[in-house]
Design a protein around this motif. Sequence first.
Motif, PDB file in Angstrom:
ATOM      1  N   PRO A 157       0.483  -1.511   0.193  1.00  0.00           N
ATOM      2  CA  PRO A 157       0.065   0.299  -0.046  1.00  0.00           C
ATOM      3  C   PRO A 157       1.250   1.438  -0.124  1.00  0.00           C
ATOM      4  O   PRO A 157       0.456   2.389  -0.142  1.00  0.00           O
ATOM      5  N   ALA A 158       1.963   1.406   0.964  1.00  0.00           N
ATOM      6  CA  ALA A 158       3.074   2.098   0.607  1.00  0.00           C
ATOM      7  C   ALA A 158       3.438   2.570  -1.070  1.00  0.00           C
ATOM      8  O   ALA A 158       4.351   3.887  -0.981  1.00  0.00           O
ATOM      9  N   GLY A 159       3.655   1.453  -2.046  1.00  0.00           N
ATOM     10  CA  GLY A 159       4.568   1.679  -2.756  1.00  0.00           C
ATOM     11  C   GLY A 159       5.074   0.854  -3.455  1.00  0.00           C
ATOM     12  O   GLY A 159       5.951   1.154  -4.896  1.00  0.00           O
ATOM     13  N   SER A 160       6.357   0.051  -1.954  1.00  0.00           N
ATOM     14  CA  SER A 160       7.032  -0.373  -2.399  1.00  0.00           C
ATOM     15  C   SER A 160       6.924  -1.447  -2.717  1.00  0.00           C
ATOM     16  O   SER A 160       5.982  -2.611  -2.630  1.00  0.00           O
ATOM     17  N   LEU A 161       8.025  -2.356  -3.968  1.00  0.00           N
ATOM     18  CA  LEU A 161       7.473  -3.461  -4.721  1.00  0.00           C
ATOM     19  C   LEU A 161       8.050  -4.820  -4.329  1.00  0.00           C
ATOM     20  O   LEU A 161       8.873  -4.571  -2.924  1.00  0.00           O
ATOM     21  N   LYS A 162       7.958  -5.104  -3.064  1.00  0.00           N
ATOM     22  CA  LYS A 162       7.844  -6.389  -2.890  1.00  0.00           C
ATOM     23  C   LYS A 162       7.117  -7.866  -3.631  1.00  0.00           C
ATOM     24  O   LYS A 162       6.965  -8.090  -4.456  1.00  0.00           O
ATOM     25  N   PRO A 163       8.374  -9.228  -2.310  1.00  0.00           N
ATOM     26  CA  PRO A 163       8.102 -10.424  -3.462  1.00  0.00           C
ATOM     27  C   PRO A 163       6.518 -10.612  -2.761  1.00  0.00           C
ATOM     28  O   PRO A 163       5.977 -10.810  -1.801  1.00  0.00           O
ATOM     29  N   THR A 164       5.994 -11.400  -4.343  1.00  0.00           N
ATOM     30  CA  THR A 164       4.870 -12.330  -3.996  1.00  0.00           C
ATOM     31  C   THR A 164       5.085 -13.833  -3.931  1.00  0.00           C
ATOM     32  O   THR A 164       5.795 -14.269  -4.570  1.00  0.00           O
ATOM     33  N   THR A 165       4.801 -14.864  -2.830  1.00  0.00           N
ATOM     34  CA  THR A 165       4.702 -16.521  -2.861  1.00  0.00           C
ATOM     35  C   THR A 165       3.197 -16.307  -3.601  1.00  0.00           C
ATOM     36  O   THR A 165       2.224 -15.983  -3.268  1.00  0.00           O
ATOM     37  N   PHE A 166       3.576 -17.372  -4.971  1.00  0.00           N
ATOM     38  CA  PHE A 166       2.500 -17.888  -5.585  1.00  0.00           C
ATOM     39  C   PHE A 166       2.701 -19.563  -4.881  1.00  0.00           C
ATOM     40  O   PHE A 166       4.205 -20.681  -4.008  1.00  0.00           O
ATOM     41  N   TYR A 167       0.918 -20.401  -4.498  1.00  0.00           N
ATOM     42  CA  TYR A 167       0.605 -21.213  -3.896  1.00  0.00           C
ATOM     43  C   TYR A 167       0.058 -21.947  -4.493  1.00  0.00           C
ATOM     44  O   TYR A 167      -0.949 -21.522  -5.220  1.00  0.00           O
ATOM     45  N   TYR A 168      -1.443 -23.226  -4.846  1.00  0.00           N
ATOM     46  CA  TYR A 168      -1.649 -24.294  -5.218  1.00  0.00           C
ATOM     47  C   TYR A 168      -2.327 -24.970  -4.137  1.00  0.00           C
ATOM     48  O   TYR A 168      -1.548 -25.867  -3.252  1.00  0.00           O
ATOM     49  N   LYS A 169      -2.969 -25.562  -4.705  1.00  0.00           N
ATOM     50  CA  LYS A 169      -3.709 -26.056  -3.883  1.00  0.00           C
ATOM     51  C   LYS A 169      -5.008 -27.866  -4.250  1.00  0.00           C
ATOM     52  O   LYS A 169      -5.662 -27.009  -5.527  1.00  0.00           O
ATOM     53  N   GLU A 170      -4.836 -28.919  -4.648  1.00  0.00           N
ATOM     54  CA  GLU A 170      -5.205 -29.627  -5.926  1.00  0.00           C
ATOM     55  C   GLU A 170      -6.546 -30.440  -4.761  1.00  0.00           C
ATOM     56  O   GLU A 170      -6.409 -30.474  -3.676  1.00  0.00           O
ATOM     57  N   LEU A 171      -7.919 -30.328  -5.160  1.00  0.00           N
ATOM     58  CA  LEU A 171      -9.155 -31.004  -5.033  1.00  0.00           C
ATOM     59  C   LEU A 171      -9.505 -32.072  -5.124  1.00  0.00           C
ATOM     60  O   LEU A 171      -8.875 -31.789  -6.487  1.00  0.00           O
ATOM     61  N   ALA A 172     -10.143 -32.440  -4.326  1.00  0.00           N
ATOM     62  CA  ALA A 172     -10.692 -33.908  -4.939  1.00  0.00           C
ATOM     63  C   ALA A 172     -12.264 -33.904  -6.027  1.00  0.00           C
ATOM     64  O   ALA A 172     -12.592 -33.134  -5.660  1.00  0.00           O
ATOM     65  N   ALA A 173     -11.526 -34.444  -7.235  1.00  0.00           N
ATOM     66  CA  ALA A 173     -12.966 -34.382  -7.668  1.00  0.00           C
ATOM     67  C   ALA A 173     -14.165 -34.771  -7.492  1.00  0.00           C
ATOM     68  O   ALA A 173     -14.337 -35.450  -6.420  1.00  0.00           O
ATOM     69  N   PRO A 174     -15.542 -34.368  -7.814  1.00  0.00           N
ATOM     70  CA  PRO A 174     -16.790 -34.643  -6.715  1.00  0.00           C
ATOM     71  C   PRO A 174     -17.249 -35.308  -6.605  1.00  0.00           C
ATOM     72  O   PRO A 174     -16.855 -36.754  -8.456  1.00  0.00           O
TER      73      PRO A 174
END
Length: 174
Positions: A157-174
């Motif tokens: 929010p202050a405008g400083s560039l920050k690192p971003t972490t990406f995540y994933y989650k596999e879900l069971a098929a219905p």
Amino acid sequence: MTEIVHVTAPELVTYADDLAGLLVETVEEGSSVGFLAPLDRETAAVWWRERAAAVEAGSIGIWIAREGGRVSGTIALVRAPLPNARHRAEVAKLMVRPSARGQGLGGALLAAVEEYAVTEGITLLILDTESGSLAEQVYRGAGWKKIGSVPGYAADPAGSLKPTTFYYKELAAP
């Protein structure tokens, strides 16, 4: 008692002002959710109202957590638009009022989205968050897997560039 509700487009418009307050508080306390400070409440309310068409079309789902009629948290599920990606969606805009944090509300919102995704045949979810944020604890605690981090991906929010972490989650098929 907290109630988690999947909102319709008209309900989203009704809650836009309260969601705007949540968004402004979240930005003011320093969370990176796509907006720079200072964020005025009307700009935030307009942003929420503009999501109503996408909710109506089914490309975005939005859930809110209500306590005593007041919005205490929110989360969104953004469906992938292309035919080869119908099995996946992105989790976005998980926000909990600072005064309501530490009570499991973030995890409950995340669980609501995951349960819905399974019923819709979505088997893969992705998300990103500012590296080192408290949100990372919520995601890891809910079984999300870290993909990696990208330096300088988004500004806080202050405008400083920050690192971003990406995540994933596999879900069971219905």
